[in-house]
Write an enzyme that holds these catalytic residues in place. Structure first.
Site, PDB file in Angstrom:
ATOM      1  N   ASP A   1       8.521  83.526 200.743  1.00  0.00           N
ATOM      2  CA  ASP A   1       8.759  82.482 199.751  1.00  0.00           C
ATOM      3  C   ASP A   1       8.630  83.092 198.344  1.00  0.00           C
ATOM      4  OD1 ASP A   1       9.028  79.276 199.783  1.00  0.00           O
ATOM      5  OD2 ASP A   1       7.703  79.809 198.122  1.00  0.00           O
TER       6      ASP A   1
ATOM      7  N   TYR B   1       9.015  76.758 189.405  1.00  0.00           N
ATOM      8  CA  TYR B   1      10.453  76.708 189.696  1.00  0.00           C
ATOM      9  C   TYR B   1      11.262  76.706 188.405  1.00  0.00           C
ATOM     10  CZ  TYR B   1       9.664  75.862 194.653  1.00  0.00           C
ATOM     11  OH  TYR B   1       9.300  76.002 195.969  1.00  0.00           O
TER      12      TYR B   1
ATOM     13  N   HIS C   1       9.352  79.335 208.256  1.00  0.00           N
ATOM     14  CA  HIS C   1       9.149  79.760 206.874  1.00  0.00           C
ATOM     15  C   HIS C   1       7.718  80.221 206.576  1.00  0.00           C
ATOM     16  CE1 HIS C   1      10.235  79.853 202.633  1.00  0.00           C
ATOM     17  NE2 HIS C   1       9.146  79.185 202.350  1.00  0.00           N
TER      18      HIS C   1
END
Length: 373
Positions: A148, A296, A351
């Site tokens: 990630d 982000y 993930h």
């Protein structure tokens, strides 16, 4: 009312989780679990950075330093089953004459690391801070592992400071089709002529265009967090059950997209309620969901990150590819045009690799390092 996870967190299942949280979850027990590893903070670039530092038993004469980096919506708790295997492989059935000293920092704005006080703290800034941490601890050269954001951070650290990185291991390889012509060519070729792919699993499933349909459905959170993180974050900071729904839903879909069809989201197939709620509690008790989401926006604002995406990594790189990974079914035929991939393995995992499949992931790390040497 939906009886699955296609609309998000199933409300009936959420009520069950709420009841467990209120009546059975023991935060004091989880605190003791969190405190089993030595933890420290140090000030770097004006920020208090939290990190775990776990050393192997003295029976290992060869010890190698490794920094492991987490992502969103996780934190260092993702590594609590992974770290003991890295620091004592023999105890966990891995034959190795060396062990790792593990450094696991909390990204600033996550966990117990201080929230950045000004804009501009991107993944590149984080890579710089993590390098300074390793140098401060006395490690001029070290290994890296991440998934990630952790994969992006360790990848950027390797690209900008290759002199400090011995080797890079990732369970999500940031080799995006489109970042170079040859990678894109082989991505499409592998779809048209599957036999050009060395992976038997990907020969059956690889389709670079089908990925976009899943990504459109599953990445609304990313668009929100990359544009207006504070608005969404304010609501999540106001509601513990809202925060739990927002975070834990990812541990369903991102572990296996097929879990969306199940009434309980398949959450307990790989994780316990205690594990999932502890991830949430670390966000709730530190009040840092907003700062984690801002990461982000910083990524998409920092043009240097975009420019560095095209830089080739000559440092030896390993890719542990999760067969159920939402984002990263990247064939070695594609990734080798962005990274010097010397080790590739496929693991039945999603993930949250270190959290879901700690031993297969650790086995991949040890084999990678052994093969290098």
């Amino acid at each position: 009312d939906s009886d699955d996870f296609y609309y998000g967190f199933n409300s009936k299942q959420l009520l069950k989780l709420r009841d467990y949280w209120l009546n059975k979850y023991d935060w004091r027990k989880q605190e003791a679990l969190l405190n089993q590893f030595p933890q420290f903070t140090t000030e770097i670039e004006g920020l208090q950075v939290h990190f775990l530092r776990v050393t192997p038993p003295k029976s290992y004469k060869i010890v190698k330093p490794i920094l492991v980096a987490h992502g969103w919506p996780g934190n260092v708790f993702e590594f609590y089953k992974f770290i003991p295997i890295l620091t004592d492989p023999k105890k966990h059935g891995i034959n190795s004459d060396f062990a790792f000293e593990v450094i696991a920092p909390s990204i600033p704005g996550y966990g117990w690391s201080e929230q950045p006080k000004k804009t501009g703290f991107s993944q590149l800034a984080c890579a710089r801070v993590f390098r300074k941490l390793m140098l401060r601890l006395g490690f001029e050269k070290f290994y890296l592992q991440g998934g990630d954001w952790g994969a992006i951070i360790t990848s950027l650290l390797t690209k900008v400071y290759p002199e400090n990185v011995i080797a890079l291991h990732m369970n999500m390889i940031p080799a995006m089709p489109g970042s170079n012509f040859m990678g894109t060519f082989y991505d499409i070729l592998g779809w048209l002529i599957p036999s050009t792919l060395s992976s038997e699993a990907l020969q059956k499933t690889h389709n670079p265009f089908a990925k976009f349909g899943v990504l459109i459905v599953e990445t609304g959170y990313m668009h929100l967090q990359a544009t207006k993180p504070d608005t969404a974050g304010t609501s999540l900071n106001d509601s513990p059950i809202g925060l739990a729904a927002y975070i834990i839903e990812k541990f369903s879909t991102w572990t296996n997209t097929e879990y969306r069809a199940l009434p309980d989201g398949g959450l307990n197939k790989k994780f316990t309620n205690d594990e999932l709620l502890t991830i949430v509690m670390i966000y709730w008790t530190n009040g840092n969901i907003v700062s984690s989401q801002r990461f982000y926006r910083e990524f998409f604002l920092d043009r240097r990150c975009e420019a560095l995406a095209k830089r080739y990594v000559s440092t030896p790189t390993a890719h542990a590819s999760g067969l159920n990974e939402l984002y990263d079914r990247c064939p070695i035929e594609v990734s080798r045009y962005s990274y010097n991939v010397t080790h590739y393995t496929e693991i039945e995992m999603g993930h949250f690799a270190a959290f879901e499949a700690p031993k297969p992931l650790a086995t991949s790390v040890f084999k990678f390092v052994k093969d290098l040497e």
